[in-house]
Scaffold this motif. Structure first.
Motif, PDB file in Angstrom:
ATOM      1  N   VAL A 151    -109.339 -13.652 -42.970  1.00 47.26           N
ATOM      2  CA  VAL A 151    -109.282 -12.986 -41.666  1.00 47.26           C
ATOM      3  C   VAL A 151    -109.863 -13.924 -40.609  1.00 47.26           C
ATOM      4  CG1 VAL A 151    -110.024 -11.010 -40.288  1.00 47.26           C
ATOM      5  CG2 VAL A 151    -109.486 -10.707 -42.715  1.00 47.26           C
ATOM      6  N   ASP A 152    -109.150 -14.059 -39.471  1.00 51.40           N
ATOM      7  CA  ASP A 152    -109.624 -14.864 -38.342  1.00 51.40           C
ATOM      8  C   ASP A 152    -109.537 -14.041 -37.065  1.00 51.40           C
ATOM      9  OD1 ASP A 152    -110.324 -17.698 -38.992  1.00 51.40           O
ATOM     10  OD2 ASP A 152    -108.352 -17.614 -39.946  1.00 51.40           O
ATOM     11  N   TYR A 153    -110.507 -14.253 -36.176  1.00 51.45           N
ATOM     12  CA  TYR A 153    -110.486 -13.615 -34.858  1.00 51.45           C
ATOM     13  C   TYR A 153    -111.060 -14.610 -33.841  1.00 51.45           C
ATOM     14  CZ  TYR A 153    -111.928 -10.862 -30.850  1.00 51.45           C
ATOM     15  OH  TYR A 153    -112.111 -10.415 -29.578  1.00 51.45           O
ATOM     16  N   TRP A 211    -112.313 -13.704 -48.509  1.00 52.03           N
ATOM     17  CA  TRP A 211    -112.760 -12.833 -49.595  1.00 52.03           C
ATOM     18  C   TRP A 211    -111.811 -12.972 -50.779  1.00 52.03           C
ATOM     19  CZ3 TRP A 211    -111.440  -7.048 -50.103  1.00 52.03           C
ATOM     20  CH2 TRP A 211    -112.147  -6.495 -51.192  1.00 52.03           C
ATOM     21  N   GLN A 212    -112.380 -13.320 -51.898  1.00 53.46           N
ATOM     22  CA  GLN A 212    -111.603 -13.362 -53.138  1.00 53.46           C
ATOM     23  C   GLN A 212    -111.777 -12.012 -53.823  1.00 53.46           C
ATOM     24  OE1 GLN A 212    -109.742 -16.118 -53.790  1.00 53.46           O
ATOM     25  NE2 GLN A 212    -108.751 -14.955 -55.448  1.00 53.46           N
ATOM     26  N   ARG A 256    -105.718 -12.691 -36.974  1.00 52.63           N
ATOM     27  CA  ARG A 256    -104.742 -12.808 -38.041  1.00 52.63           C
ATOM     28  C   ARG A 256    -105.393 -12.384 -39.354  1.00 52.63           C
ATOM     29  NH1 ARG A 256    -103.817 -19.166 -39.726  1.00 52.63           N
ATOM     30  NH2 ARG A 256    -105.840 -19.474 -40.740  1.00 52.63           N
ATOM     31  N   ILE A 257    -104.545 -11.900 -40.260  1.00 52.35           N
ATOM     32  CA  ILE A 257    -104.982 -11.577 -41.604  1.00 52.35           C
ATOM     33  C   ILE A 257    -103.914 -12.062 -42.571  1.00 52.35           C
ATOM     34  CG2 ILE A 257    -104.019  -9.229 -41.416  1.00 52.35           C
ATOM     35  CD1 ILE A 257    -106.205  -8.358 -43.439  1.00 52.35           C
ATOM     36  N   ASP A 258    -104.335 -12.744 -43.637  1.00 54.37           N
ATOM     37  CA  ASP A 258    -103.432 -13.278 -44.661  1.00 54.37           C
ATOM     38  C   ASP A 258    -103.892 -12.788 -46.028  1.00 54.37           C
ATOM     39  OD1 ASP A 258    -101.694 -15.197 -43.072  1.00 54.37           O
ATOM     40  OD2 ASP A 258    -103.686 -15.950 -42.559  1.00 54.37           O
ATOM     41  N   LEU A 259    -102.935 -12.351 -46.833  1.00 52.39           N
ATOM     42  CA  LEU A 259    -103.197 -11.952 -48.220  1.00 52.39           C
ATOM     43  C   LEU A 259    -102.335 -12.813 -49.136  1.00 52.39           C
ATOM     44  CD1 LEU A 259    -103.165  -9.177 -46.322  1.00 52.39           C
ATOM     45  CD2 LEU A 259    -103.930  -8.192 -48.485  1.00 52.39           C
ATOM     46  N   TYR A 280    -100.269 -10.943 -40.911  1.00 51.12           N
ATOM     47  CA  TYR A 280    -100.013 -10.331 -39.604  1.00 51.12           C
ATOM     48  C   TYR A 280    -100.751 -11.140 -38.538  1.00 51.12           C
ATOM     49  CZ  TYR A 280    -100.478  -7.005 -35.738  1.00 51.12           C
ATOM     50  OH  TYR A 280    -100.471  -6.415 -34.507  1.00 51.12           O
ATOM     51  N   ARG A 281    -100.089 -11.334 -37.402  1.00 54.99           N
ATOM     52  CA  ARG A 281    -100.676 -12.059 -36.276  1.00 54.99           C
ATOM     53  C   ARG A 281    -100.628 -11.179 -35.033  1.00 54.99           C
ATOM     54  NH1 ARG A 281    -101.311 -14.710 -40.202  1.00 54.99           N
ATOM     55  NH2 ARG A 281    -100.840 -16.924 -40.547  1.00 54.99           N
ATOM     56  N   PHE A 282    -101.683 -11.284 -34.236  1.00 51.80           N
ATOM     57  CA  PHE A 282    -101.739 -10.507 -33.000  1.00 51.80           C
ATOM     58  C   PHE A 282    -102.441 -11.340 -31.929  1.00 51.80           C
ATOM     59  CE2 PHE A 282    -104.316  -7.952 -30.093  1.00 51.80           C
ATOM     60  CZ  PHE A 282    -103.335  -7.145 -29.507  1.00 51.80           C
TER      61      PHE A 282
END
Length: 439
Positions: free
Chosen positions: A90-92, A80-81, A172-175, A192-194
């Motif tokens: 975002v990845d899952y 998302w821009q 994971r989520i990246d900004l 953040y990674r989980f």
């Protein structure tokens, strides 16, 4: 050939009346090889004196194995821009895996001599030929073929089971925020990674045990007034031959049904370019029969009981029990506690990085990045470390010896537990004080 019957003492030898040949360098070039079979428990009535005096023992092995390895995964990605300068990614992923293995092996056996002749650089000539020594009834005139059940017996069994599974969730989520081109800061990125992994490994040992052998068989009854030492044997000695009806009772010879068996011929062996060393095939337990683990283990257990009365719940040189029947197996499963190992792992990680760069007044360009990362892993595993179970018999001692803790051996002493109302003293073997100190 069953190499466990070939000892360093030289049990492999020329067939009586023949000799081996050797070349000038004393290297074996040919001969008819045999070996002594030692003690045979079927050499007196009511046994049939079938086991030959000499002959190489073969392992005619049939194995049924059903294995399934399955891995599934599902993943999701979202980009998302949010603004002209801020991007979000975002990845899952979810992964699920399972391994199921059922393995069952049965050894049959037959006796033969090996005629081997080396031919220089050409393949050697090998032929398994019938034993010819006496007195014995093996492979007699009425039963000359190797594919005759009369000449084959059930020797051993081994099973193995694995039922493992695991799954993992990761996200994971990246900004990423970018700055104007005239700024010393290029961008700031954070994320953040989980991940969470649950794994349950359940795999048995390979559970080998004897079904029948030439050196045992029959059973010894419980003590009676007429025979307090219980030395009289019930049932004939010797192995369980393929032609013997099986009902799980070593005292019978003609009750029950024949065990699983199938003759296998080596047709067109090496497309006819080499001698079929089997000299007519062999009898095996059918592989298809072994694929049905439940039915097969019931039949195989009965074969072990047919050989001699077997009350232990441990497989080995005295008999065979299926995995689920072993001492200490977790109820409803074939696994011992030491064969089950659950593992749980959770990972958390976060990072922040800053990228910078710009042109200097002297024409140089300076760029770089600086960042920090934090990770935390928690892993939990459990299980048992198990020692092999071994059985032994305590010697019979007097109540006075038991009461004083008489020494049985360097490592064992007898301890008194209680006296029953009928005057019988229960005994148990425990580790002696000296051995405890050594340990």
């Amino acid at each position: 050939m069953a190499t466990d019957n070939v000892l360093a003492a030289g049990d492999t030898q020329p067939f009586p009346g023949t000799s081996f040949t050797f070349d000038d360098d004393n290297v074996f070039t040919g001969g008819l090889i045999t070996g002594p079979n030692g003690y045979r428990a079927d050499q007196s009535a009511p046994a049939d004196m079938r086991t030959p005096t000499n002959g190489l023992q073969s392992n005619n092995i049939a194995r049924g194995n059903e294995s399934r390895f399955r891995t599934n995964d599902a993943s999701f990605n979202f980009k998302w821009q949010a603004t002209s300068r801020l991007g979000v990614n975002v990845d899952y992923q979810h992964v699920w895996s399972q391994v199921k293995v059922t393995d069952l092996t049965v050894w049959g056996t037959s006796y033969q001599n090996a005629d081997i002749r080396l031919n220089g650089s050409d393949p050697a000539y090998v032929n398994f030929v019938p034993v010819a020594n006496g007195p014995n009834n093996y492979q007699n005139a009425a039963h000359p073929s190797y594919t005759d059940p009369y000449n084959n017996f059930y020797r051993a069994a081994m099973d193995h089971i694995e039922d493992s599974k695991g799954n993992e969730d990761s996200a994971r989520i990246d900004l990423d925020y970018s700055f104007p081109e005239d700024s010393w800061l290029t961008s700031i990125r954070g994320g953040y990674r989980f991940s969470d992994r649950q794994n349950d490994a359940r795999s048995t040992a390979y559970n080998w045990g004897v079904l029948s052998e030439i050196w045992g068989g029959g059973t010894v009854p419980a003590p009676t007034a007429a025979d307090p030492a219980a030395t009289a044997s019930v049932g004939p000695g010797g192995p369980v031959w393929f032609d013997r009806p099986i009902d799980g009772n070593p005292a019978t010879r003609d009750a029950g049904q024949l065990g699983p068996q199938q003759a296998f011929l080596y047709d067109n062996f090496f497309r006819g370019q080499a001698n079929d060393a089997s000299n007519g095939g062999r009898v095996f337990v059918p592989g298809g029969f072994l694929q049905d683990y439940g039915a097969a283990t019931q039949a195989i257990t009965q074969i072990a009981q047919e050989w001699r009365t077997f009350t232990s719940n441990l497989s080995g040189a005295n008999g065979w029990v299926p995995l689920a029947g072993r001492a200490g197996a977790v109820a409803g499963t074939p696994f011992l506690p030491g064969e089950i190992n659950p593992v749980s792992e959770r990972n958390n990680a976060a990072y922040l990085s800053v990228r910078f760069g710009n042109d200097l007044s002297n024409g140089w360009n300076l760029s770089g990045n600086v960042g920090v990362r934090y990770t935390k892993t928690r892993r939990i595993s459990s299980g048992f470390y198990s020692f092999p179970q071994q059985s032994f018999s305590c010697p019979t001692l007097t109540p006075e010896q038991i009461a004083t803790g008489a020494t049985v051996s360097r490592f064992l002493r007898l301890a008194r537990r209680h006296t029953s109302g009928r005057g019988r003293i229960s005994e148990r073997c425990v580790v002696a004080n000296r051995r405890q100190a050594e340990l």
